[in-house]
Design an enzyme around this catalytic site. Structure first.
Site, PDB file in Angstrom:
ATOM      1  N   CYS A 189       0.719  -0.967   0.004  1.00 12.26           N
ATOM      2  CA  CYS A 189      -0.429  -0.284  -0.078  1.00 12.26           C
ATOM      3  C   CYS A 189       1.210   0.936  -0.361  1.00 12.26           C
ATOM      4  CB  CYS A 189      -0.652   0.339   0.849  1.00 12.26           C
ATOM      5  SG  CYS A 189      -0.388  -0.161   2.631  1.00 12.26           S
ATOM      6  N   ASP A 206       8.705  28.601 -31.826  1.00 10.84           N
ATOM      7  CA  ASP A 206      10.534  29.458 -32.283  1.00 10.84           C
ATOM      8  C   ASP A 206       9.906  29.229 -34.117  1.00 10.84           C
ATOM      9  OD1 ASP A 206      13.357  29.492 -33.648  1.00 10.84           O
ATOM     10  OD2 ASP A 206      13.164  27.529 -34.367  1.00 10.84           O
ATOM     11  N   ASP A 216      18.271  27.036 -29.479  1.00  7.27           N
ATOM     12  CA  ASP A 216      16.860  27.326 -28.592  1.00  7.27           C
ATOM     13  C   ASP A 216      17.004  26.697 -27.219  1.00  7.27           C
ATOM     14  OD1 ASP A 216      15.206  28.407 -30.340  1.00  7.27           O
ATOM     15  OD2 ASP A 216      14.512  25.975 -31.853  1.00  7.27           O
TER      16      ASP A 216
END
Length: 805
Positions: free
Chosen positions: A85, A501, A704
């Site tokens: 659990c 971009d 980028d």
């Protein structure tokens, strides 16, 4: 203090000179408790002698990172056994995070894995495994063989099925006897032997101690380590019913034992139902790996290679880099590579989503798992095994499914204290019923206590988030969207602004040479040769398009003696002893080149969406070359879709404002940020963030990468560079801007699914415990409800696998 001293070594990266090492040394020595610190630049190591009562390794790591350097950690995935659990996974996670040298540990209950980032100079893999063992669970290094992992899940289903059938066969007579006690079932025939306490004992005992052994072992280990989990609740509840019935059985000797109310069926049926729940969970977890199975099935199983001049068919894992692989028409390409002989059309739909085959010839790259449609190919293997594009995709999906979303923290915090609270409530329930509500009725009070213990098992709480992450990230991968972690999957649905971009993202990234306007037409061929020679040295897509266009015109290029790329401006080169400048207005201004007469022509070209570049030869203006990059077919539709989601769409580019506006207009983008240098893209992202925007940056190039890393969510076009994809949080495999909306859609659906699961898990326990305490639930019904809650959470999560865009 000397007797308490400890020594540790840290691996440090980012040091470039002796000054760096000295700076780190001084910083470490300022930490209270540090007796001595020395940093070796050559070995990139720092050795610290310290008083462990005054400081710790974490303080050293924090200091080094605050100084701008990085402490190198290793990462290892482990398979964990014995978790039942959320309390178990929380217990292991806390234990590992307290281990000296562990930077971060996350445990996934649904996948039964642990991901541990650690300092190998301080702690080893065996130390981590030993720690898990001491906590009462099992750990081993996770196999990298995905098929082996899937086989393990299949075996788990088989094991749980066997346990359930064994338990059900023995429990069925007990259930039969129990139902026979009810007034409305008096017509039901119950064999007399089923009412015999000794027969019931014989049936219940194997269930209690053979099938139920796992709960006793788990409970013992948890309690031994000062914690409590689901096993504690089950062991307490079933033991109370079993041993009380055993006491009554012996107490009834000499009397009419058939008339004694026993509770053997309560313990046996509870264990049977819990095992049934485990079986359903195991099956559901197996289904959650569907995305990875589908990706694996894309791979070829074998490859035809030439070894020592002999053509051989070998298993895929035996192919090596530089092997020449033969691929016949209709076969799958087994590895990533380069075509060295032949030409064909390849179906790359598994990667790009495009159904139209792509023509390939000598020198072109091919991706493993794509399908060769018609020609015979010889391919030189460049990437094999774990390095192939498909293997990397599978790895990203696996890591995403095993990661933890921030939304799970609340569930982890609650599960850590949940079981002890429930035990307390169960005891109070027993005392209230026995002493006040139904005074002296031990059996009745015991029933209520057992029902509280059983219905409160926090299984659903632990499964609520990870199963949704597994299903959601897996389904997203099928749509060509790779989330690198649960935190990114959660953050994406909060995006308010998408920055695109231009080159290679909004546009195809393959511009073509459209215009050549030179001052001296008599020297055109010579000048074009100089331009081509200079641009050939550049990696920029615009430069490559000029080179390609000039080659097609039959222009030959002389040798280049000097070359300099000036980011955001253009290029400077010496070709055939002549100085050449090619680039923007800024480049010309910077070098005092007068190009006033060409401004009108340049603006006209830019208004047509073309990128115009000025050329200067030996300090004088020489002409203009222009290229045009067309927008992708899907860009306009994708932008419209993003706006429909209420998102602000921005295009960012290094192009001049006129060209940028023209491209933006074609794509339906009003907000255009132009003339941004590569390093300025990250700053532009920060400006939007300062205004309270949650920004997604979408790009495909090396320039980028800083902006992708700065944005709240960085999305890399999968057809772009490895650097961009490494810096991004999400990879859009297909290079289609529609994938941005797909990513946001899947994020929203997954987070909604998680919230549904958490709501029902909390509501189930919040409502179930008082209902059981008030006596409205028999223990066996509580057990059934508990099993159903876990299964319902998993099944709800699996609905994500059927989501359609």
């Amino acid at each position: 203090m000397g007797n308490l001293s400890k020594e540790t070594t840290l691996q440090i990266s980012g040091m470039t000179c002796a000054a760096c090492a000295n700076r780190i040394e001084k910083g470490l020595k300022k930490i209270q408790g540090v007796e001595e610190a020395s940093v070796n630049l050559a070995l990139e190591k720092g050795t610290i002698k310290f008083n462990p009562e005054a400081t710790n390794v974490k303080a050293f790591e924090d200091k080094i990172e605050a100084l701008g350097f990085v402490v190198i950690h290793e990462k290892q995935e482990f398979s964990i056994t014995g978790m039942t659990c959320a309390a178990c996974s929380t217990r292991i996670e806390k234990g590992l995070n307290k281990l000296d040298g562990v930077a971060e540990a996350t445990v996934n209950l649904a996948l039964e894995t642990a991901s541990v980032e650690y300092n190998p100079a301080i702690v080893s893999v065996s130390d981590i495994i030993t720690k898990v063992d001491k906590l009462g669970y099992g750990a081993k290094i996770k196999s990298e063989n995905i098929e082996e992992q899937i086989d393990h899940k299949a075996k788990e289903v088989e094991t749980q099925t066997g346990k359930f059938l064994f338990s059900a066969i023995l429990s069925l007579p007990l259930l039969w006897a129990m139902v026979g006690h009810f007034e409305f079932t008096r017509f039901l025939y119950v064999p007399d032997m089923f009412m015999n306490p000794w027969v019931q004992l014989a049936l219940a005992t194997p269930v209690q101690f053979i099938i139920g052994k796992q709960f006793y072992v788990g409970a013992y280990k948890a309690l031994r380590n000062g914690s409590a989990n689901m096993d504690v609740l089950v062991a307490l509840g079933t033991s109370a019913a079993y041993f009380y019935s055993l006491f009554l059985s012996f107490a009834s000797i000499g009397s009419n034992a058939h008339m004694v109310e026993l509770y053997y069926e309560t313990s046996a049926i509870l264990i049977t139902l819990i095992i049934l729940g485990k079986l359903f969970e195991a099956r559901a977890k197996g289904r959650s790996s569907e995305a990875i199975k589908k990706l694996m099935n894309l791979q070829a199983k074998t490859a035809t290679v030439v070894r020592d001049g002999v053509e051989q068919n070998i298993p895929l894992e035996e192919v090596q880099v530089a092997d020449i692989v033969y691929v016949k028409p209709g076969e799958k390409v087994p590895v990533d590579g380069e075509i060295v002989e032949g030409k064909s059309a390849l179906d790359e739909s598994m990667l790009t989503g495009e159904s139209v085959p792509v023509d390939k010839e000598i020198g072109d790259t091919v991706i493993g798992a794509t399908i060769n449609k018609n020609g015979f190919l010889k391919i030189k293997a460049t990437k094999v095994g774990r390095d192939t594009a498909l293997a990397q995709i599978i790895k990203v999906v696996e890591e995403a499914q095993g990661s933890k979303a921030p939304i799970q923290r609340l569930a982890d915090q609650i599960s850590g204290v949940f079981v002890p609270i429930v035990v307390g409530i169960a005891i109070v329930t027993f005392l209230v019923w026995f002493l006040m509500v139904d005074q002296g009725n031990f059996a009745g009070a015991l029933e209520k206590m057992i029902a509280v213990l059983v219905i409160a098992c926090p299984c659903a709480l632990g499964l609520a988030t990870p199963t949704s992450i597994m299903a959601g990230s897996g389904r997203a991968a099928e749509f060509g969207v790779l989330f690198k972690g649960g935190e990114h999957l959660e953050m994406t649905h909060r995006i308010t602004t998408v920055i695109l971009d231009k080159t290679g993202t909004v546009t195809n990234g393959k511009p073509v040479l459209t215009d050549i306007l030179l001052q001296d037409s008599a020297r055109e061929e010579e000048l074009l040769g100089l331009i081509g020679a200079a641009e050939k040295q550049s990696e920029h897509p615009l430069a490559q398009s000029i080179v390609q266009g000039l080659k097609e015109k039959g222009i030959t290029f002389p040798e280049v003696s000097a070359f300099e790329a000036i980011p955001g401006f253009g290029v400077k080169a010496t070709v055939a002893e002549q100085e050449l400048l090619i680039g923007t207005r800024k480049l010309m201004f910077k070098n005092d080149i007068d190009f006033t007469d060409s401004l009108a022509t340049m603006e006209e070209l830019e208004n047509e969406g073309k990128t115009a570049m000025l050329v200067a030869l030996n300090g004088k203006y020489a002409g203009i070359v222009a290229v045009a990059d067309t927008i992708k077919e899907t860009s306009k539709e994708a932008v419209k879709r993003l706006k429909g989601l209420g998102l602000e769409v921005v295009m960012i580019t290094g192009d001049n404002q006129r060209t940028a506006n023209a491209i933006g207009k074609q794509a339906g983008i009003e907000h255009v940020v132009a003339e941004v240098l590569p390093e300025g893209k990250a700053e532009a992202v920060k400006e939007f963030q300062k205004n309270g925007k949650k920004v997604a940056m979408v790009g495909d190039g090396i320039n980028d990468a800083p902006a992708l890393a700065t944005a709240d969510i960085g999305m890399a076009i999968g057809t772009g560079t490895d650097v961009a994809m490494e810096a991004a949080d999400i990879t859009l495999i297909r290079g289609d801007l529609n994938s941005i909306a797909d990513a946001i859609f899947m994020s929203k659906r997954t987070i909604r699914n998680i919230k549904q699961n958490l709501f029902w898990a909390f509501a189930y326990n919040t409502l179930g415990i008082p209902v059981a305490a008030l006596g409205f639930l028999a223990p066996w019904l509580a057990g059934a409800a508990m099993a159903f809650s876990s299964v319902s959470v998993v099944l709800n999560a699996l609905r994500l696998q059927r989501v359609k865009l």
